[in-house]
Design a protein around this motif. Sequence first.
Motif, PDB file in Angstrom:
ATOM      1  N   ILE A 157       0.863  -1.184   0.000  1.00  0.00           N
ATOM      2  CA  ILE A 157       0.000   0.000   0.000  1.00  0.00           C
ATOM      3  C   ILE A 157       0.894   1.226   0.000  1.00  0.00           C
ATOM      4  CG2 ILE A 157      -1.759   1.300   1.252  1.00  0.00           C
ATOM      5  CD1 ILE A 157      -2.513  -1.376   2.637  1.00  0.00           C
ATOM      6  N   GLU A 158       0.751   2.091  -0.992  1.00  0.00           N
ATOM      7  CA  GLU A 158       1.549   3.321  -1.040  1.00  0.00           C
ATOM      8  C   GLU A 158       0.706   4.509  -0.582  1.00  0.00           C
ATOM      9  OE1 GLU A 158       4.183   6.167  -4.046  1.00  0.00           O
ATOM     10  OE2 GLU A 158       3.683   4.116  -4.650  1.00  0.00           O
ATOM     11  N   ILE A 159       1.305   5.325   0.279  1.00  0.00           N
ATOM     12  CA  ILE A 159       0.653   6.526   0.766  1.00  0.00           C
ATOM     13  C   ILE A 159       0.966   7.679  -0.200  1.00  0.00           C
ATOM     14  CG2 ILE A 159       0.444   8.146   2.685  1.00  0.00           C
ATOM     15  CD1 ILE A 159      -0.438   5.196   3.271  1.00  0.00           C
ATOM     16  N   ILE A 160      -0.074   8.348  -0.667  1.00  0.00           N
ATOM     17  CA  ILE A 160       0.091   9.510  -1.541  1.00  0.00           C
ATOM     18  C   ILE A 160      -0.436  10.736  -0.797  1.00  0.00           C
ATOM     19  CG2 ILE A 160      -0.290  10.491  -3.825  1.00  0.00           C
ATOM     20  CD1 ILE A 160      -1.223   7.732  -4.768  1.00  0.00           C
ATOM     21  N   TYR A 161       0.437  11.678  -0.529  1.00  0.00           N
ATOM     22  CA  TYR A 161       0.056  12.904   0.158  1.00  0.00           C
ATOM     23  C   TYR A 161      -0.640  13.823  -0.831  1.00  0.00           C
ATOM     24  CZ  TYR A 161       0.758  17.328   2.721  1.00  0.00           C
ATOM     25  OH  TYR A 161       0.584  18.532   3.357  1.00  0.00           O
ATOM     26  N   ILE A 170      -4.707  12.290   2.493  1.00  0.00           N
ATOM     27  CA  ILE A 170      -3.938  11.282   1.764  1.00  0.00           C
ATOM     28  C   ILE A 170      -4.860  10.396   0.938  1.00  0.00           C
ATOM     29  CG2 ILE A 170      -1.970  11.176   3.356  1.00  0.00           C
ATOM     30  CD1 ILE A 170      -3.270   8.610   4.562  1.00  0.00           C
ATOM     31  N   CYS A 171      -4.285   9.816  -0.115  1.00  0.00           N
ATOM     32  CA  CYS A 171      -4.900   8.721  -0.847  1.00  0.00           C
ATOM     33  C   CYS A 171      -4.037   7.481  -0.631  1.00  0.00           C
ATOM     34  CB  CYS A 171      -4.978   9.027  -2.337  1.00  0.00           C
ATOM     35  SG  CYS A 171      -6.001  10.455  -2.769  1.00  0.00           S
ATOM     36  N   LEU A 172      -4.599   6.334  -0.906  1.00  0.00           N
ATOM     37  CA  LEU A 172      -3.856   5.077  -0.834  1.00  0.00           C
ATOM     38  C   LEU A 172      -3.863   4.431  -2.212  1.00  0.00           C
ATOM     39  CD1 LEU A 172      -4.717   5.672   2.158  1.00  0.00           C
ATOM     40  CD2 LEU A 172      -4.756   3.206   2.493  1.00  0.00           C
ATOM     41  N   TYR A 173      -2.699   3.923  -2.622  1.00  0.00           N
ATOM     42  CA  TYR A 173      -2.592   3.273  -3.929  1.00  0.00           C
ATOM     43  C   TYR A 173      -2.194   1.817  -3.733  1.00  0.00           C
ATOM     44  CZ  TYR A 173      -1.099   2.287  -8.734  1.00  0.00           C
ATOM     45  OH  TYR A 173      -0.947   1.741  -9.987  1.00  0.00           O
ATOM     46  N   LEU A 174      -3.009   0.924  -4.273  1.00  0.00           N
ATOM     47  CA  LEU A 174      -2.731  -0.508  -4.226  1.00  0.00           C
ATOM     48  C   LEU A 174      -2.176  -0.914  -5.584  1.00  0.00           C
ATOM     49  CD1 LEU A 174      -6.068  -1.628  -2.481  1.00  0.00           C
ATOM     50  CD2 LEU A 174      -4.023  -0.603  -1.466  1.00  0.00           C
ATOM     51  N   LEU A 180      -7.003   3.034  -6.557  1.00  0.00           N
ATOM     52  CA  LEU A 180      -6.787   4.240  -5.766  1.00  0.00           C
ATOM     53  C   LEU A 180      -7.936   4.382  -4.781  1.00  0.00           C
ATOM     54  CD1 LEU A 180      -5.061   6.958  -5.486  1.00  0.00           C
ATOM     55  CD2 LEU A 180      -6.973   8.003  -6.724  1.00  0.00           C
ATOM     56  N   ILE A 181      -7.605   4.465  -3.497  1.00  0.00           N
ATOM     57  CA  ILE A 181      -8.588   4.810  -2.475  1.00  0.00           C
ATOM     58  C   ILE A 181      -8.470   6.317  -2.294  1.00  0.00           C
ATOM     59  CG2 ILE A 181      -9.345   4.440  -0.105  1.00  0.00           C
ATOM     60  CD1 ILE A 181      -7.940   1.683  -0.278  1.00  0.00           C
ATOM     61  N   ALA A 182      -9.480   7.046  -2.745  1.00  0.00           N
ATOM     62  CA  ALA A 182      -9.336   8.480  -3.015  1.00  0.00           C
ATOM     63  C   ALA A 182      -9.748   9.393  -1.873  1.00  0.00           C
ATOM     64  CB  ALA A 182     -10.142   8.847  -4.265  1.00  0.00           C
ATOM     65  N   GLY A 183     -10.342   8.838  -0.797  1.00  0.00           N
ATOM     66  CA  GLY A 183     -10.820   9.737   0.250  1.00  0.00           C
ATOM     67  C   GLY A 183     -11.787  10.747  -0.331  1.00  0.00           C
ATOM     68  N   ASP A 184     -11.503  12.045  -0.098  1.00  0.00           N
ATOM     69  CA  ASP A 184     -12.388  13.100  -0.600  1.00  0.00           C
ATOM     70  C   ASP A 184     -11.723  13.995  -1.645  1.00  0.00           C
ATOM     71  OD1 ASP A 184     -14.483  12.265   0.927  1.00  0.00           O
ATOM     72  OD2 ASP A 184     -14.477  13.957   2.308  1.00  0.00           O
ATOM     73  N   ILE A 185     -10.660  13.532  -2.281  1.00  0.00           N
ATOM     74  CA  ILE A 185     -10.094  14.350  -3.361  1.00  0.00           C
ATOM     75  C   ILE A 185     -10.979  14.251  -4.598  1.00  0.00           C
ATOM     76  CG2 ILE A 185      -8.549  12.577  -4.305  1.00  0.00           C
ATOM     77  CD1 ILE A 185      -6.517  14.805  -4.809  1.00  0.00           C
ATOM     78  N   ASP A 218      -0.624   4.537 -12.365  1.00  0.00           N
ATOM     79  CA  ASP A 218      -1.466   3.767 -13.276  1.00  0.00           C
ATOM     80  C   ASP A 218      -2.698   3.317 -12.490  1.00  0.00           C
ATOM     81  OD1 ASP A 218      -2.600   2.158 -15.166  1.00  0.00           O
ATOM     82  OD2 ASP A 218      -1.010   0.644 -15.173  1.00  0.00           O
ATOM     83  N   ILE A 219      -3.791   4.025 -12.673  1.00  0.00           N
ATOM     84  CA  ILE A 219      -4.999   3.770 -11.894  1.00  0.00           C
ATOM     85  C   ILE A 219      -6.080   3.197 -12.805  1.00  0.00           C
ATOM     86  CG2 ILE A 219      -6.760   4.788 -10.402  1.00  0.00           C
ATOM     87  CD1 ILE A 219      -4.751   7.124  -9.935  1.00  0.00           C
ATOM     88  N   GLN A 220      -6.570   2.034 -12.442  1.00  0.00           N
ATOM     89  CA  GLN A 220      -7.660   1.433 -13.205  1.00  0.00           C
ATOM     90  C   GLN A 220      -9.004   1.548 -12.496  1.00  0.00           C
ATOM     91  OE1 GLN A 220      -6.680  -2.583 -14.365  1.00  0.00           O
ATOM     92  NE2 GLN A 220      -5.087  -1.916 -15.789  1.00  0.00           N
ATOM     93  N   THR A 221      -8.941   1.661 -11.155  1.00  0.00           N
ATOM     94  CA  THR A 221     -10.166   1.723 -10.358  1.00  0.00           C
ATOM     95  C   THR A 221     -10.001   2.752  -9.256  1.00  0.00           C
ATOM     96  OG1 THR A 221     -10.582  -0.631 -10.753  1.00  0.00           O
ATOM     97  CG2 THR A 221     -11.764   0.389  -8.919  1.00  0.00           C
ATOM     98  N   VAL A 222     -11.034   3.561  -9.042  1.00  0.00           N
ATOM     99  CA  VAL A 222     -11.047   4.521  -7.934  1.00  0.00           C
ATOM    100  C   VAL A 222     -12.188   4.169  -6.994  1.00  0.00           C
ATOM    101  CG1 VAL A 222     -11.243   6.950  -7.258  1.00  0.00           C
ATOM    102  CG2 VAL A 222     -10.175   6.360  -9.419  1.00  0.00           C
TER     103      VAL A 222
END
Length: 244
Positions: A157-161, A170-174, A180-185, A218-222
Amino acid sequence: MKIASGVEMLEISSDVMGMPCVINPTLIWDKDTVILVDAGFPGQLTKIRDSIEHAGVPFNKLSMLILTHHDVDHIGSVSSILRELPNVKVLAHKEEKAYIEGKKCPLKVAKMKDNLDSLPEKMKMVYEKLKAGFEKCKVNVDKTLIDGEKLLCCEGIEIIYTPGHTLGHICLYLKKSKILIAGDILKVENGILAQVSPDINFDMNLNIKSLKKLTEYDIQTVICYHGGLYNEKVNERIAELINE
Protein backbone atom coordinates in the motif's frame (compact mmCIF):
# COMPACT_ATOMS: atom_id res chain seq x y z
CA MET A 1 -18.75 -4.89 -2.76
CA LYS A 2 -15.68 -6.95 -3.62
CA ILE A 3 -13.25 -4.91 -5.73
CA ALA A 4 -10.26 -7.27 -5.80
CA SER A 5 -8.81 -10.08 -3.74
CA GLY A 6 -8.58 -8.74 -0.20
CA VAL A 7 -10.24 -5.42 -1.10
CA GLU A 8 -13.86 -4.65 -0.24
CA MET A 9 -15.69 -1.35 -0.69
CA LEU A 10 -18.11 -1.04 2.21
CA GLU A 11 -21.45 0.65 1.67
CA ILE A 12 -22.68 2.35 4.84
CA SER A 13 -26.07 4.07 4.75
CA SER A 14 -26.07 7.47 6.45
CA ASP A 15 -28.21 10.52 7.04
CA VAL A 16 -26.81 14.03 6.64
CA MET A 17 -29.11 16.85 7.72
CA GLY A 18 -32.13 14.71 6.89
CA MET A 19 -30.75 13.66 3.50
CA PRO A 20 -30.00 9.94 3.02
CA CYS A 21 -26.61 9.05 1.56
CA VAL A 22 -24.09 6.23 1.38
CA ILE A 23 -20.44 6.44 2.40
CA ASN A 24 -17.75 4.03 1.28
CA PRO A 25 -14.98 3.07 3.68
CA THR A 26 -12.59 0.46 2.29
CA LEU A 27 -11.56 -2.82 3.89
CA ILE A 28 -8.15 -4.28 2.94
CA TRP A 29 -6.82 -7.54 4.35
CA ASP A 30 -4.43 -10.45 4.09
CA LYS A 31 -3.84 -13.40 6.40
CA ASP A 32 -1.99 -11.25 8.95
CA THR A 33 -3.49 -7.75 8.71
CA VAL A 34 -6.97 -6.23 8.43
CA ILE A 35 -7.16 -2.51 7.63
CA LEU A 36 -10.18 -0.22 7.58
CA VAL A 37 -9.69 3.00 5.62
CA ASP A 38 -11.90 5.68 7.20
CA ALA A 39 -14.55 5.00 9.80
CA GLY A 40 -17.84 6.73 9.12
CA PHE A 41 -19.96 9.13 11.12
CA PRO A 42 -20.39 8.94 14.89
CA GLY A 43 -22.75 6.17 15.93
CA GLN A 44 -22.06 3.86 12.99
CA LEU A 45 -20.12 1.11 14.78
CA THR A 46 -22.84 -1.49 14.31
CA LYS A 47 -23.15 -0.80 10.58
CA ILE A 48 -19.39 -0.88 10.16
CA ARG A 49 -19.07 -4.13 12.08
CA ASP A 50 -21.86 -5.75 10.10
CA SER A 51 -20.32 -4.64 6.78
CA ILE A 52 -16.92 -6.04 7.72
CA GLU A 53 -18.46 -9.34 8.80
CA HIS A 54 -20.52 -9.45 5.58
CA ALA A 55 -17.24 -9.22 3.63
CA GLY A 56 -16.21 -12.45 5.35
CA VAL A 57 -13.71 -10.86 7.74
CA PRO A 58 -14.22 -11.23 11.52
CA PHE A 59 -14.55 -7.77 13.06
CA ASN A 60 -12.25 -8.73 15.92
CA LYS A 61 -9.43 -9.33 13.41
CA LEU A 62 -9.31 -5.60 12.61
CA SER A 63 -5.77 -4.42 13.33
CA MET A 64 -5.38 -0.99 11.74
CA LEU A 65 -7.38 2.15 10.92
CA ILE A 66 -5.98 4.46 8.24
CA LEU A 67 -7.67 7.86 8.15
CA THR A 68 -7.48 9.83 4.91
CA HIS A 69 -8.25 13.05 6.83
CA HIS A 70 -9.99 14.42 9.91
CA ASP A 71 -13.52 15.25 8.73
CA VAL A 72 -16.19 13.93 11.08
CA ASP A 73 -17.67 11.54 8.50
CA HIS A 74 -14.27 9.83 8.27
CA ILE A 75 -13.25 9.67 11.94
CA GLY A 76 -16.69 9.59 13.57
CA SER A 77 -16.76 5.96 14.75
CA VAL A 78 -13.04 5.51 15.47
CA SER A 79 -13.45 6.00 19.21
CA SER A 80 -16.28 3.44 19.29
CA ILE A 81 -14.18 0.92 17.41
CA LEU A 82 -11.28 1.45 19.82
CA ARG A 83 -13.51 0.89 22.83
CA GLU A 84 -14.29 -2.58 21.48
CA LEU A 85 -10.87 -3.27 19.96
CA PRO A 86 -8.31 -1.25 21.96
CA ASN A 87 -5.30 -2.81 20.20
CA VAL A 88 -6.25 -1.41 16.79
CA LYS A 89 -3.63 1.11 15.61
CA VAL A 90 -4.66 4.47 14.15
CA LEU A 91 -2.61 5.89 11.27
CA ALA A 92 -2.89 9.27 9.51
CA HIS A 93 -0.70 11.88 7.85
CA LYS A 94 1.33 13.97 10.27
CA GLU A 95 -0.58 17.12 9.24
CA GLU A 96 -3.84 15.51 10.38
CA LYS A 97 -2.61 14.24 13.75
CA ALA A 98 -3.33 17.36 15.80
CA TYR A 99 -6.87 17.66 14.40
CA ILE A 100 -7.70 14.00 15.04
CA GLU A 101 -6.32 14.24 18.56
CA GLY A 102 -8.33 17.40 19.28
CA LYS A 103 -5.31 19.65 19.73
CA LYS A 104 -6.33 21.84 16.78
CA CYS A 105 -9.79 23.03 15.82
CA PRO A 106 -11.05 21.10 12.76
CA LEU A 107 -10.76 23.23 9.63
CA LYS A 108 -14.47 23.28 8.81
CA VAL A 109 -15.40 24.14 12.39
CA ALA A 110 -12.79 26.92 12.47
CA LYS A 111 -14.09 28.38 9.21
CA MET A 112 -17.65 28.43 10.50
CA LYS A 113 -16.53 29.96 13.80
CA ASP A 114 -14.77 32.79 11.97
CA ASN A 115 -18.03 33.61 10.18
CA LEU A 116 -20.42 32.78 12.98
CA ASP A 117 -22.03 36.21 13.21
CA SER A 118 -23.02 36.14 9.55
CA LEU A 119 -24.27 32.55 9.47
CA PRO A 120 -28.01 31.91 9.21
CA GLU A 121 -29.58 30.35 12.31
CA LYS A 122 -29.78 26.91 10.70
CA MET A 123 -26.03 26.95 9.98
CA LYS A 124 -25.31 28.11 13.52
CA MET A 125 -27.09 24.98 14.71
CA VAL A 126 -24.99 22.91 12.29
CA TYR A 127 -21.88 24.55 13.74
CA GLU A 128 -22.84 23.64 17.30
CA LYS A 129 -23.61 20.03 16.33
CA LEU A 130 -20.39 19.73 14.35
CA LYS A 131 -18.30 21.16 17.18
CA ALA A 132 -19.90 18.82 19.70
CA GLY A 133 -19.48 15.87 17.34
CA PHE A 134 -15.76 16.47 16.96
CA GLU A 135 -15.35 16.67 20.75
CA LYS A 136 -16.57 13.07 20.98
CA CYS A 137 -14.36 11.87 18.12
CA LYS A 138 -10.93 12.69 19.53
CA VAL A 139 -8.50 9.75 19.48
CA ASN A 140 -4.74 9.33 19.58
CA VAL A 141 -2.85 8.71 16.34
CA ASP A 142 -0.41 5.85 16.87
CA LYS A 143 1.67 6.34 13.72
CA THR A 144 2.01 9.22 11.29
CA LEU A 145 2.40 8.61 7.58
CA ILE A 146 4.51 10.43 5.00
CA ASP A 147 4.28 10.87 1.25
CA GLY A 148 5.53 7.85 -0.68
CA GLU A 149 5.61 5.60 2.36
CA LYS A 150 4.97 1.97 1.47
CA LEU A 151 3.21 -0.36 3.85
CA LEU A 152 4.34 -3.91 3.18
CA CYS A 153 1.14 -5.60 4.30
CA CYS A 154 -1.77 -6.56 2.01
CA GLU A 155 0.51 -6.89 -1.05
CA GLY A 156 1.71 -3.32 -0.73
CA ILE A 157 0.00 0.00 0.00
CA GLU A 158 1.55 3.32 -1.04
CA ILE A 159 0.65 6.53 0.77
CA ILE A 160 0.09 9.51 -1.54
CA TYR A 161 0.06 12.90 0.16
CA THR A 162 -2.73 14.87 -1.54
CA PRO A 163 -3.42 18.09 0.38
CA GLY A 164 -6.17 20.46 -0.68
CA HIS A 165 -9.37 19.11 0.80
CA THR A 166 -7.55 19.32 4.14
CA LEU A 167 -3.90 20.05 4.91
CA GLY A 168 -2.98 16.41 5.46
CA HIS A 169 -5.33 14.55 3.13
CA ILE A 170 -3.94 11.28 1.76
CA CYS A 171 -4.90 8.72 -0.85
CA LEU A 172 -3.86 5.08 -0.83
CA TYR A 173 -2.59 3.27 -3.93
CA LEU A 174 -2.73 -0.51 -4.23
CA LYS A 175 -0.18 -1.14 -6.95
CA LYS A 176 -0.92 -4.80 -7.62
CA SER A 177 -4.61 -4.17 -8.32
CA LYS A 178 -4.11 -0.58 -9.57
CA ILE A 179 -6.73 0.71 -7.14
CA LEU A 180 -6.79 4.24 -5.77
CA ILE A 181 -8.59 4.81 -2.47
CA ALA A 182 -9.34 8.48 -3.01
CA GLY A 183 -10.82 9.74 0.25
CA ASP A 184 -12.39 13.10 -0.60
CA ILE A 185 -10.09 14.35 -3.36
CA LEU A 186 -12.65 12.93 -5.82
CA LYS A 187 -16.27 11.86 -5.81
CA VAL A 188 -18.57 9.97 -8.16
CA GLU A 189 -21.68 11.90 -9.08
CA ASN A 190 -24.29 10.57 -11.51
CA GLY A 191 -21.81 7.92 -12.56
CA ILE A 192 -19.08 10.44 -13.42
CA LEU A 193 -15.78 11.01 -11.62
CA ALA A 194 -15.69 14.60 -10.38
CA GLN A 195 -13.98 16.96 -7.98
CA VAL A 196 -15.72 17.68 -4.70
CA SER A 197 -17.22 21.14 -4.32
CA PRO A 198 -14.71 23.98 -3.89
CA ASP A 199 -16.82 25.09 -0.92
CA ILE A 200 -15.58 22.13 1.14
CA ASN A 201 -11.95 22.18 -0.02
CA PHE A 202 -9.48 24.06 2.15
CA ASP A 203 -7.26 25.06 -0.79
CA MET A 204 -8.29 24.49 -4.42
CA ASN A 205 -4.81 25.26 -5.78
CA LEU A 206 -3.33 22.55 -3.58
CA ASN A 207 -6.12 20.23 -4.66
CA ILE A 208 -5.29 20.70 -8.35
CA LYS A 209 -1.59 20.01 -7.64
CA SER A 210 -2.63 16.84 -5.85
CA LEU A 211 -4.78 15.75 -8.81
CA LYS A 212 -1.77 16.26 -11.09
CA LYS A 213 0.23 14.04 -8.77
CA LEU A 214 -2.32 11.25 -9.17
CA THR A 215 -1.74 11.18 -12.94
CA GLU A 216 1.72 9.73 -12.22
CA TYR A 217 0.06 6.48 -11.12
CA ASP A 218 -1.47 3.77 -13.28
CA ILE A 219 -5.00 3.77 -11.89
CA GLN A 220 -7.66 1.43 -13.20
CA THR A 221 -10.17 1.72 -10.36
CA VAL A 222 -11.05 4.52 -7.93
CA ILE A 223 -12.92 4.06 -4.68
CA CYS A 224 -14.42 7.41 -3.69
CA TYR A 225 -15.74 7.83 -0.16
CA HIS A 226 -18.70 9.69 -1.62
CA GLY A 227 -20.09 8.03 -4.71
CA GLY A 228 -18.26 4.73 -4.65
CA LEU A 229 -16.63 2.99 -7.60
CA TYR A 230 -15.35 4.42 -10.88
CA ASN A 231 -13.30 2.43 -13.40
CA GLU A 232 -13.61 4.03 -16.85
CA LYS A 233 -10.31 5.42 -18.20
CA VAL A 234 -9.48 6.86 -14.80
CA ASN A 235 -6.23 8.64 -15.67
CA GLU A 236 -7.81 10.31 -18.68
CA ARG A 237 -10.72 11.49 -16.57
CA ILE A 238 -8.44 12.92 -13.87
CA ALA A 239 -6.51 14.81 -16.58
CA GLU A 240 -9.82 16.27 -17.79
CA LEU A 241 -10.68 17.41 -14.28
CA ILE A 242 -7.34 19.23 -13.94
CA ASN A 243 -8.12 21.24 -17.08
CA GLU A 244 -11.74 22.08 -16.25
